[in-house]
Motif scaffolding. Structure first.
Motif, mmCIF file in Angstrom:
data_model
loop_
_atom_site.group_PDB
_atom_site.id
_atom_site.type_symbol
_atom_site.label_atom_id
_atom_site.label_comp_id
_atom_site.label_asym_id
_atom_site.label_seq_id
_atom_site.Cartn_x
_atom_site.Cartn_y
_atom_site.Cartn_z
ATOM 1 N N ILE A 163 0.875 -1.167 0.000
ATOM 2 C CA ILE A 163 0.000 0.000 0.000
ATOM 3 C C ILE A 163 0.917 1.222 0.000
ATOM 4 O O ILE A 163 1.860 1.281 0.792
ATOM 5 N N ASN A 166 1.695 7.212 1.375
ATOM 6 C CA ASN A 166 0.732 8.306 1.584
ATOM 7 C C ASN A 166 -0.650 7.761 1.933
ATOM 8 O O ASN A 166 -1.351 8.316 2.780
ATOM 9 N N THR A 167 -1.035 6.676 1.283
ATOM 10 C CA THR A 167 -2.317 6.038 1.584
ATOM 11 C C THR A 167 -2.294 5.487 3.006
ATOM 12 O O THR A 167 -3.283 5.604 3.742
ATOM 13 N N ARG A 171 -4.652 6.172 6.154
ATOM 14 C CA ARG A 171 -5.325 5.029 6.790
ATOM 15 C C ARG A 171 -5.046 4.992 8.293
ATOM 16 O O ARG A 171 -5.947 4.785 9.088
#
Length: 194
Positions: A163, A166-167, A171
């Protein structure tokens, strides 16, 4: 063969000499490589599976998979991150395959001793944290555990979970907010039942 650190300096992966020895046929070098990484590998597996024997089995299986794929290891990446990704994926596969319900922290028996009250307070905190974590989805629970409990960097978690960093940052932030909301609900419900 070397990685570039965030400050622009070249870093040499300390595992590369061992990997070269293993690929040259030295079995003993693989035992040393396992010793270096078995603690974190087990920790990742345990965070996902929440069952010690199954986590041990998943970590061992991941080491076997890594050994068989070692010749395909991309030396531009850090070996530990590559290995932990294998452990993560193997553990997720075990969880999907077995999907068992294990003893919760609420059913854990604790013997009373001199520090019993402090221990009970810690167990209360763990109990509510555990209950709140269970309310989160698996991806959020894993991201929070890897970041806060195992202290992996966002970049390392990004490679392990596939993943983008930044995601993950978003999260983890949102998961913390959801965790706080779940804790408020649990604690307010507990306060009403006192």
């Amino acid at each position: 063969m070397a990685n570039t650190a965030s400050n622009g300096k070249m870093m040499i992966d300390p595992d590369l000499p061992l990997i070269d020895s293993i690929l040259a046929g030295e079995q003993q070098a693989y035992a040393e490589l396992i010793d270096r990484h078995k603690r974190y590998a087990y920790t990742i597996a345990l965070k996902i599976l929440q069952h010690k024997p199954e986590a041990e089995e998943a970590a061992q299986d991941a080491f076997i998979k890594a050994f068989h794929s070692l010749k395909n290891f991309n030396r531009q990446a850090k070996f530990s991150t590559w290995l932990y990704r294998i452990v993560f994926n193997t553990s997720i596969s075990y969880k999907r395959k077995n999907n068992r319900v294990f003893q919760s922290i609420e059913n854990t028996v604790v013997e009373y001793n001199q520090e019993g009250e402090g221990l009970l307070e810690k167990m209360d905190k763990r109990k509510y944290l555990s209950l709140a974590l269970e309310k989160l989805n698996e991806a959020d629970r894993t991201a929070l555990s890897l970041f806060y409990l195992d202290e992996f960097s966002l970049d390392e978690i990004a490679v392990i979970t596939n993943i983008p960093a930044n995601t993950l940052k978003v999260r983890i932030h949102r998961a913390r907010l959801r965790l706080a909301d779940e804790l408020k609900v649990l604690l307010s419900h507990e306060a009403l039942t006192l």
